[in-house]
Design an enzyme around this catalytic site. Structure first.
Site, PDB file in Angstrom:
ATOM      1  N   GLY A 275       3.700  42.572  52.832  1.00 45.82           N
ATOM      2  CA  GLY A 275       3.616  42.921  51.418  1.00 45.82           C
ATOM      3  C   GLY A 275       2.443  42.201  50.790  1.00 45.82           C
ATOM      4  O   GLY A 275       1.428  42.801  50.427  1.00 45.82           O
ATOM      5  N   CYS A 355       9.268  30.537  24.923  1.00 44.48           N
ATOM      6  CA  CYS A 355       9.843  29.281  24.414  1.00 44.48           C
ATOM      7  C   CYS A 355      10.446  28.432  25.523  1.00 44.48           C
ATOM      8  O   CYS A 355      11.664  28.240  25.587  1.00 44.48           O
ATOM      9  CB  CYS A 355      10.909  29.603  23.377  1.00 44.48           C
ATOM     10  SG  CYS A 355      10.185  30.421  21.980  1.00 44.48           S
ATOM     11  N   GLU A 356       9.604  27.991  26.427  1.00 41.08           N
ATOM     12  CA  GLU A 356      10.029  27.045  27.470  1.00 41.08           C
ATOM     13  C   GLU A 356       8.822  26.186  27.817  1.00 41.08           C
ATOM     14  O   GLU A 356       7.709  26.702  27.954  1.00 41.08           O
ATOM     15  CB  GLU A 356      10.471  27.793  28.741  1.00 41.08           C
ATOM     16  CG  GLU A 356      11.688  28.656  28.549  1.00 41.08           C
ATOM     17  CD  GLU A 356      12.627  28.639  29.758  1.00 41.08           C
ATOM     18  OE1 GLU A 356      12.562  27.708  30.579  1.00 41.08           O
ATOM     19  OE2 GLU A 356      13.434  29.579  29.829  1.00 41.08           O
ATOM     20  N   TYR A 384       4.235  40.005  43.928  1.00 40.69           N
ATOM     21  CA  TYR A 384       5.293  39.241  43.254  1.00 40.69           C
ATOM     22  C   TYR A 384       4.889  38.841  41.825  1.00 40.69           C
ATOM     23  O   TYR A 384       5.312  37.815  41.319  1.00 40.69           O
ATOM     24  CB  TYR A 384       5.672  38.009  44.084  1.00 40.69           C
ATOM     25  CG  TYR A 384       6.030  38.364  45.511  1.00 40.69           C
ATOM     26  CD1 TYR A 384       7.220  39.011  45.802  1.00 40.69           C
ATOM     27  CD2 TYR A 384       5.154  38.088  46.570  1.00 40.69           C
ATOM     28  CE1 TYR A 384       7.535  39.374  47.113  1.00 40.69           C
ATOM     29  CE2 TYR A 384       5.473  38.446  47.875  1.00 40.69           C
ATOM     30  CZ  TYR A 384       6.664  39.081  48.135  1.00 40.69           C
ATOM     31  OH  TYR A 384       6.980  39.437  49.416  1.00 40.69           O
TER      32      TYR A 384
HETATM   33  N1  LLP Z   1      10.361  41.307  54.988  1.00 37.66           N
HETATM   34  C1  LLP Z   1      11.378  40.600  54.494  1.00 37.66           C
HETATM   35  C2  LLP Z   1      12.688  40.713  55.117  1.00 37.66           C
HETATM   36  C3  LLP Z   1      11.179  39.779  53.384  1.00 37.66           C
HETATM   37  O1  LLP Z   1      12.192  39.073  52.892  1.00 37.66           O
HETATM   38  C4  LLP Z   1       9.885  39.707  52.789  1.00 37.66           C
HETATM   39  C5  LLP Z   1       9.660  38.854  51.621  1.00 37.66           C
HETATM   40  C6  LLP Z   1       8.858  40.481  53.340  1.00 37.66           C
HETATM   41  C7  LLP Z   1       9.123  41.260  54.445  1.00 37.66           C
HETATM   42  C8  LLP Z   1       7.472  40.511  52.780  1.00 37.66           C
HETATM   43  O2  LLP Z   1       6.831  39.293  52.887  1.00 37.66           O
HETATM   44  P1  LLP Z   1       5.261  39.179  52.562  1.00 37.66           P
HETATM   45  O3  LLP Z   1       4.511  39.943  53.609  1.00 37.66           O
HETATM   46  O4  LLP Z   1       5.033  39.716  51.208  1.00 37.66           O
HETATM   47  O5  LLP Z   1       4.971  37.745  52.650  1.00 37.66           O
HETATM   48  N2  LLP Z   1       8.509  35.774  45.491  1.00 37.66           N
HETATM   49  C9  LLP Z   1       7.893  34.937  46.500  1.00 37.66           C
HETATM   50  C10 LLP Z   1       7.920  35.557  47.869  1.00 37.66           C
HETATM   51  C11 LLP Z   1       9.294  36.006  48.310  1.00 37.66           C
HETATM   52  C12 LLP Z   1       9.263  36.735  49.614  1.00 37.66           C
HETATM   53  C13 LLP Z   1      10.531  37.459  49.841  1.00 37.66           C
HETATM   54  N3  LLP Z   1      10.578  38.176  51.077  1.00 37.66           N
HETATM   55  C14 LLP Z   1       6.484  34.600  46.045  1.00 37.66           C
HETATM   56  O6  LLP Z   1       6.076  35.029  44.976  1.00 37.66           O
HETATM   57  O7  LLP Z   1       5.778  33.881  46.751  1.00 37.66           O
END
Ligand code: LLP
Length: 427
Positions: A275, A355-356, A384
């Site tokens: 992602g 407001c934080e 994200y």
């Molecule tokens: N597959 C699974 C099962 C996952 O849980 C995730 C991300 C991905 C793929 C994709 O991961 P990526 O390629 O995007 O690294 N909100 C956090 C990141 C949370 C990731 C959750 N899972 C941030 O902003 O860093």
């Protein structure tokens, strides 16, 4: 590589001036570059081409259906984590047999929806889920294909809130008991265990955890086959890191170098769920300075993007590069390093109107003197960012714009005050 660059001290996304977008669509504004998005997908496609993987774009990262549609058109499948994400993937043109579904808490309603959609694989995360899925599949009269998600118990590799493969987190089946769980469904006509899944965490800046993960995965695949499960899919999840500070991320080829030999040895079809690597550097958040002030020995830049628009700095202490959209001549057009003293700048906290005290995009950041109305760009905000935005403080969510060469298109309109109360009025 991305397509955000300065021309004559003015930030451009591809061939469009960011100022023009801000003036047209207002701020805060997410701006995405189509060329950057597709470039990063193709980087993964090329790096892993020798094993012809199924690359499932992770919808949670940025679920805008226009972006998802581009992914589908470019040959990606989808990784979803809820019924809502499955709906998005389908709406964007995704097809069931190119969709994988992970998540620790799939409800019966969601399992049913995914079975009806014909998803390729359920990434199953608990014994309870495995048997619930079998029951739903029996009722529907269609068997479910399953990849067991293992927690491979690796050393910490990223932020504690997003590390998913250390012992004791909620994700996956414990590596010590996964085989016992698998044994309970040998020969079960309703769930066919055909794969092994792991997602190590996110973001990951080293390829070593993938080497370690796949090594453990190969042993499990053998054991599962011995039990009689015809394992033919290995899903290594997502997690590839990106450049947030400078050039700290690895190219996709570095991850491929660790993953490909294991995949070839296993004889499995490779699935990936990237992602952030695809969309992270393809988006910026544009905001406008409302006020500046000095207080308690600090200089504050109060601008119109807040923690409800981009919560990563607040939640993970994440670092995002921030710079003026039209930097004055007294500072470098674009610093090579944002974490050192930059000539012509002063230290400031970049904060929003929420407001934080925890509402900030950056702390103690070297920035040029800014005035009311000046525009700021927060870089690497495509992943994200909008996906984790909220209406906190009753702030309408930002608009999103997609740039393609010298063209730009609104892909999500700015929310209105009426949008904020509509679901309450409609009850
Ligand atoms: N597959 C699974 C099962 C996952 O849980 C995730 C991300 C991905 C793929 C994709 O991961 P990526 O390629 O995007 O690294 N909100 C956090 C990141 C949370 C990731 C959750 N899972 C941030 O902003 O860093």
């Amino acid at each position: 590589m991305d397509h955000f660059h300065y021309r004559d001290r003015s930030l451009f996304c591809e061939d469009v001036a960011v100022r023009e977008l801000a003036d047209n669509y207002g701020t805060p504004l997410y701006v995405y570059s189509k060329a950057t998005l597709l470039h990063h997908l193709s980087e993964i496609q090329r790096a892993f081409a020798p094993v012809q993987p199924l690359i499932c774009y992770s919808v949670k990262t940025n679920g805008n259906i226009h972006l998802c549609r581009l992914m589908a058109q470019a040959g990606a499948g989808f990784d979803v984590t809820s019924g809502g994400e499955l709906y998005r993937a389908i709406t964007a043109g995704g097809v069931g047999d190119r969709i994988v579904y992970a998540g620790v808490g799939k409800t019966n309603v969601e399992l049913r929806y995914a079975l009806d959609t014909g998803v390729f694989l359920f990434n199953v995360e608990s014994e309870g889920e495995l048997h619930a899925l079998a029951a739903v599949a029996q009722k529907v009269g269609r068997p479910a294909s399953v990849a067991l998600r293992v927690n491979p118990d690796l050393p910490p590799k990223t932020h504690t809130k997003t590390d998913t493969s250390v012992k004791g987190v909620k994700f996956g089946l414990d590596i010590d008991t996964i085989l016992d769980v698998a044994r309970t469904v040998v020969g079960n006509p309703h769930v066919h265990v055909i794969g092994l899944h792991m997602h190590l965490g996110s973001p990951i800046l080293s390829a070593e955890p993938y080497r370690a993960g796949i090594e453990k995965g190969l042993v499990l695949i053998e054991r599962l086959r011995e039990q009689g499960h015809p394992i033919r899919v290995l899903n290594m999840g997502g997690g590839f890191g990106i450049h947030y500070r400078k050039q700290e991320a690895l190219p996709a080829t570095a991850f491929a170098a660790e993953i490909l030999p294991g995949v070839q040895k296993s004889g499995c079809k490779l699935v990936l769920e990237p992602g952030r690597f695809i969309v992270g550097n393809a988006g910026i958040l544009v905001s406008r300075v409302i006020y500046t002030k000095d207080s308690g020995g600090k200089h504050f830049i109060i601008q119109d993007a807040a923690m409800n628009d981009l919560i990563r700095p607040t939640l993970y202490d994440s670092f995002h590069r921030i710079w003026a959209v039209e930097p004055p001549a007294s500072v470098p057009v674009q610093p090579a390093d944002y974490e050192v003293e930059i000539p012509g700048t002063r230290k400031a906290d970049v904060v929003g109107p929420v407001c934080e005290s925890g509402d900030f995009l950056a702390k103690d950041r070297h920035l040029p003197a800014l005035m009311r109305g000046d525009l700021l760009a927060t870089f690497s905000a495509g992943a994200y960012g909008m996906a984790m935005s909220s209406n906190y403080n009753s702030r309408p969510r930002a608009a999103e714009v997609l740039v393609d060469g010298n063209k730009h298109q609104l892909i999500r309109r700015r929310e209105t005050y009426a949008d904020l109360v509509r679901p309450e009025i409609e009850v």
